[in-house]
Design a protein around this motif. Structure first.
Motif, PDB file in Angstrom:
ATOM      1  N   LEU A   5       0.855  -1.177   0.000  1.00 46.52           N
ATOM      2  CA  LEU A   5       0.000   0.000   0.000  1.00 46.52           C
ATOM      3  C   LEU A   5       0.894   1.230   0.000  1.00 46.52           C
ATOM      4  N   VAL A   6       0.692   2.115  -0.969  1.00 48.54           N
ATOM      5  CA  VAL A   6       1.365   3.412  -0.995  1.00 48.54           C
ATOM      6  C   VAL A   6       0.267   4.425  -0.695  1.00 48.54           C
ATOM      7  N   SER A   7       0.313   4.991   0.490  1.00 47.24           N
ATOM      8  CA  SER A   7      -0.798   5.817   0.954  1.00 47.24           C
ATOM      9  C   SER A   7      -0.452   7.298   0.933  1.00 47.24           C
ATOM     10  N   GLY A   8      -1.500   8.101   0.867  1.00 50.66           N
ATOM     11  CA  GLY A   8      -1.342   9.545   0.932  1.00 50.66           C
ATOM     12  C   GLY A   8      -2.678  10.218   0.731  1.00 50.66           C
ATOM     13  N   SER A   9      -2.682  11.541   0.862  1.00 52.45           N
ATOM     14  CA  SER A   9      -3.906  12.280   0.556  1.00 52.45           C
ATOM     15  C   SER A   9      -3.912  12.691  -0.917  1.00 52.45           C
ATOM     16  N   TYR A  10      -2.735  12.793  -1.525  1.00 51.22           N
ATOM     17  CA  TYR A  10      -2.604  13.058  -2.969  1.00 51.22           C
ATOM     18  C   TYR A  10      -3.484  14.229  -3.405  1.00 51.22           C
ATOM     19  N   ASP A  11      -3.232  15.373  -2.814  1.00 49.96           N
ATOM     20  CA  ASP A  11      -4.076  16.556  -3.050  1.00 49.96           C
ATOM     21  C   ASP A  11      -3.284  17.700  -3.665  1.00 49.96           C
ATOM     22  N   PRO A  12      -2.856  17.582  -4.918  1.00 48.31           N
ATOM     23  CA  PRO A  12      -3.001  16.482  -5.877  1.00 48.31           C
ATOM     24  C   PRO A  12      -1.766  15.581  -5.877  1.00 48.31           C
ATOM     25  N   ILE A  13      -1.821  14.531  -6.692  1.00 41.84           N
ATOM     26  CA  ILE A  13      -0.685  13.630  -6.853  1.00 41.84           C
ATOM     27  C   ILE A  13       0.416  14.369  -7.620  1.00 41.84           C
ATOM     28  N   THR A  14       1.654  14.256  -7.138  1.00 42.66           N
ATOM     29  CA  THR A  14       2.783  14.976  -7.739  1.00 42.66           C
ATOM     30  C   THR A  14       3.756  14.000  -8.392  1.00 42.66           C
ATOM     31  N   ASN A  15       4.728  14.547  -9.102  1.00 39.48           N
ATOM     32  CA  ASN A  15       5.781  13.711  -9.687  1.00 39.48           C
ATOM     33  C   ASN A  15       6.586  13.002  -8.603  1.00 39.48           C
ATOM     34  N   GLY A  16       6.714  13.595  -7.437  1.00 35.43           N
ATOM     35  CA  GLY A  16       7.383  12.943  -6.320  1.00 35.43           C
ATOM     36  C   GLY A  16       6.616  11.715  -5.860  1.00 35.43           C
ATOM     37  N   HIS A  17       5.292  11.840  -5.737  1.00 34.42           N
ATOM     38  CA  HIS A  17       4.464  10.683  -5.397  1.00 34.42           C
ATOM     39  C   HIS A  17       4.619   9.591  -6.455  1.00 34.42           C
ATOM     40  N   LEU A  18       4.565   9.997  -7.716  1.00 38.73           N
ATOM     41  CA  LEU A  18       4.652   9.015  -8.803  1.00 38.73           C
ATOM     42  C   LEU A  18       5.981   8.275  -8.810  1.00 38.73           C
ATOM     43  N   ASP A  19       7.050   8.956  -8.447  1.00 46.05           N
ATOM     44  CA  ASP A  19       8.345   8.300  -8.369  1.00 46.05           C
ATOM     45  C   ASP A  19       8.326   7.187  -7.320  1.00 46.05           C
ATOM     46  N   ILE A  20       7.742   7.453  -6.161  1.00 48.51           N
ATOM     47  CA  ILE A  20       7.652   6.444  -5.103  1.00 48.51           C
ATOM     48  C   ILE A  20       6.771   5.282  -5.573  1.00 48.51           C
ATOM     49  N   ILE A  21       5.658   5.585  -6.218  1.00 47.70           N
ATOM     50  CA  ILE A  21       4.753   4.539  -6.714  1.00 47.70           C
ATOM     51  C   ILE A  21       5.457   3.681  -7.775  1.00 47.70           C
ATOM     52  N   ARG A  22       6.184   4.307  -8.691  1.00 52.34           N
ATOM     53  CA  ARG A  22       6.931   3.554  -9.719  1.00 52.34           C
ATOM     54  C   ARG A  22       7.959   2.619  -9.081  1.00 52.34           C
ATOM     55  N   ARG A  23       8.689   3.134  -8.110  1.00 50.65           N
ATOM     56  CA  ARG A  23       9.693   2.297  -7.445  1.00 50.65           C
ATOM     57  C   ARG A  23       9.033   1.147  -6.691  1.00 50.65           C
ATOM     58  N   ALA A  24       7.910   1.417  -6.036  1.00 55.60           N
ATOM     59  CA  ALA A  24       7.184   0.352  -5.339  1.00 55.60           C
ATOM     60  C   ALA A  24       6.693  -0.695  -6.339  1.00 55.60           C
ATOM     61  N   SER A  25       6.275  -0.257  -7.529  1.00 55.27           N
ATOM     62  CA  SER A  25       5.760  -1.201  -8.529  1.00 55.27           C
ATOM     63  C   SER A  25       6.846  -2.127  -9.062  1.00 55.27           C
ATOM     64  N   SER A  26       8.103  -1.737  -8.915  1.00 51.20           N
ATOM     65  CA  SER A  26       9.192  -2.627  -9.326  1.00 51.20           C
ATOM     66  C   SER A  26       9.590  -3.592  -8.201  1.00 51.20           C
ATOM     67  N   MET A  27       9.088  -3.347  -6.998  1.00 49.78           N
ATOM     68  CA  MET A  27       9.444  -4.162  -5.835  1.00 49.78           C
ATOM     69  C   MET A  27       8.352  -5.162  -5.444  1.00 49.78           C
ATOM     70  N   PHE A  28       7.095  -4.858  -5.801  1.00 48.59           N
ATOM     71  CA  PHE A  28       5.966  -5.667  -5.354  1.00 48.59           C
ATOM     72  C   PHE A  28       5.122  -6.105  -6.544  1.00 48.59           C
TER      73      PHE A  28
END
Length: 165
Positions: A5-28
């Motif tokens: 789970l990559v959690s946040g309020s994402y108000d709005p979603i930023t490139n920084g958030h997307l970087d963490i999500i991309r890295r998580a998607s390569s790990m899980f």
């Protein structure tokens, strides 16, 4: 199957958030982007709008799913059989907060938290800075493209147009 789970309020979603999500998607195997309501924050966008922005932003990531939640994070982990939480941090203040939350979540549901440092190129990005820039989004030389991707910017424009039509 490892699910995080990559959690946040994402108000709005930023490139920084997307970087963490991309890295998580390569790990899980499966990444759940959990869009949460933080009662301590006044949101610019409602939960459904933030979920939609996250779906638009992550559409090309095949192992990423986006859901909105009003529950506690640890409750979501238990209900959805999530094995890990992934969080990003920009500085020592973020790290201290995230470490404290990692201990809290582990004590409540036994889920481990993986902390990922922000990419140095992206560590100055924050949703609050993006919200400030959104107030001036129609002015020339706007810096928004540095902070959010084009698909999210189009979605924000669509949301703002729908509100005022």
């Amino acid at each position: 199957m490892d699910k995080c789970l990559v959690s946040g309020s994402y108000d709005p979603i930023t490139n920084g958030h997307l970087d963490i999500i991309r890295r998580a998607s390569s790990m899980f195997d499966v990444v759940i982007v959990g869009v949460f309501n933080n009662e301590e924050k006044e949101h610019m966008f409602n939960l459904n709008e933030r979920v939609q922005m996250c779906k638009v932003a992550t559409a090309e990531m095949k192992n990423v799913q986006v859901f909105g939640y009003d529950d506690m994070l640890y409750e979501v982990c238990v209900k959805n059989n999530i094995s890990h939480i992934v969080r990003g941090f920009r500085d020592n203040k973020d790290y201290a907060y995230e470490t404290e939350m990692a201990v809290f979540n582990f004590e409540h549901c036994g889920v481990m938290t993986c902390l990922l440092p922000a990419d140095k190129v992206l560590d100055s990005i924050s949703s609050s800075k993006v919200r400030e820039l959104l107030d001036d989004m129609d002015k020339e030389n706007n810096e928004l493209s540095k902070y959010i991707n084009d698909n999210v910017l189009r979605e924000i424009r669509r949301i703002k147009n729908a509100r005022f039509s």
